[in-house]
Design a protein around this motif. Sequence first.
Motif, PDB file in Angstrom:
ATOM      1  N   ARG A   2       0.457   4.384  -2.527  1.00 51.28           N
ATOM      2  CA  ARG A   2       0.408   5.798  -2.152  1.00 51.28           C
ATOM      3  C   ARG A   2       1.433   6.606  -2.948  1.00 51.28           C
ATOM      4  NH1 ARG A   2       3.110   9.400   0.179  1.00 51.28           N
ATOM      5  NH2 ARG A   2       4.690   7.989   0.978  1.00 51.28           N
TER       6      ARG A   2
ATOM      7  N   GLU B 142      -9.274   7.896  -3.905  1.00 54.61           N
ATOM      8  CA  GLU B 142      -8.279   8.840  -4.409  1.00 54.61           C
ATOM      9  C   GLU B 142      -8.968  10.169  -4.699  1.00 54.61           C
ATOM     10  OE1 GLU B 142      -5.440   9.291  -8.369  1.00 54.61           O
ATOM     11  OE2 GLU B 142      -6.557   7.439  -8.049  1.00 54.61           O
TER      12      GLU B 142
ATOM     13  N   CYS C 261      -6.936   3.211   1.979  1.00 57.78           N
ATOM     14  CA  CYS C 261      -6.718   1.935   1.312  1.00 57.78           C
ATOM     15  C   CYS C 261      -6.943   0.836   2.334  1.00 57.78           C
ATOM     16  CB  CYS C 261      -5.305   1.840   0.739  1.00 57.78           C
ATOM     17  SG  CYS C 261      -5.002   0.287  -0.135  1.00 57.78           S
TER      18      CYS C 261
ATOM     19  N   THR D 177       0.818  -1.217   0.000  1.00 57.35           N
ATOM     20  CA  THR D 177       0.000   0.000   0.000  1.00 57.35           C
ATOM     21  C   THR D 177       0.851   1.266   0.000  1.00 57.35           C
ATOM     22  OG1 THR D 177      -0.266  -0.088   2.405  1.00 57.35           O
ATOM     23  CG2 THR D 177      -1.987  -1.101   1.071  1.00 57.35           C
TER      24      THR D 177
ATOM     25  N   ILE E 107       0.315   6.830  -6.656  1.00 59.25           N
ATOM     26  CA  ILE E 107      -0.800   7.752  -6.873  1.00 59.25           C
ATOM     27  C   ILE E 107      -0.356   9.194  -6.670  1.00 59.25           C
ATOM     28  CG2 ILE E 107      -2.978   8.554  -5.841  1.00 59.25           C
ATOM     29  CD1 ILE E 107      -3.755   5.587  -5.569  1.00 59.25           C
ATOM     30  N   GLU E 108       0.415   9.448  -5.640  1.00 55.16           N
ATOM     31  CA  GLU E 108       0.776  10.825  -5.303  1.00 55.16           C
ATOM     32  C   GLU E 108       2.019  11.326  -6.043  1.00 55.16           C
ATOM     33  OE1 GLU E 108       0.836  11.083  -1.008  1.00 55.16           O
ATOM     34  OE2 GLU E 108      -1.274  10.484  -0.879  1.00 55.16           O
TER      35      GLU E 108
ATOM     36  N   PHE F  72      -9.699   1.405  -2.473  1.00 52.99           N
ATOM     37  CA  PHE F  72      -9.048   2.660  -2.121  1.00 52.99           C
ATOM     38  C   PHE F  72      -9.800   3.839  -2.692  1.00 52.99           C
ATOM     39  CE2 PHE F  72      -6.797   1.298  -5.962  1.00 52.99           C
ATOM     40  CZ  PHE F  72      -6.692   2.454  -6.719  1.00 52.99           C
TER      41      PHE F  72
ATOM     42  N   LEU G  61      -3.937   9.693  -2.143  1.00 52.09           N
ATOM     43  CA  LEU G  61      -4.571   8.471  -1.677  1.00 52.09           C
ATOM     44  C   LEU G  61      -5.213   8.787  -0.331  1.00 52.09           C
ATOM     45  CD1 LEU G  61      -5.098   5.432  -2.022  1.00 52.09           C
ATOM     46  CD2 LEU G  61      -2.969   5.039  -0.783  1.00 52.09           C
TER      47      LEU G  61
END
Length: 121
Positions: free
Chosen positions: A15, A87, A76, A11, A18-19, A85, A73
Amino acid sequence: MGTSTGSAFDTETLRRGIEGNTGNNLLSLYADDAEIRIVDHNSQPSHPKILHGRGQIAELLDDVYSRDMTHKLEQCIVQGDHAAFSESCEYADGTRVLAESMITLRDGKIAAQIMIQAWDE
């Protein structure tokens, strides 16, 4: 953010992916034959947009991460071979997007994902 004990799904990488500023870390979490179904204002539930394989997923991520926007994120949760999750995203002009995903994992990689997204109009 939660992590399931014993799960190979990372996870923290989710993160960071995604970020981050590119989709490369995020793409690394998908199986070669992964499928994403996207439901939104343009792709209704009876006719979702379907992406097959990492090549098509990479094209989507390249498009998304080429935009002037931020991604976060929010949550999750991992349970066995499934994860969910949330977003949130924001374009430079203040337009916001919210996406919720349910994923199926296989050998620690995302094998299937359904994403429901909505944005300011």
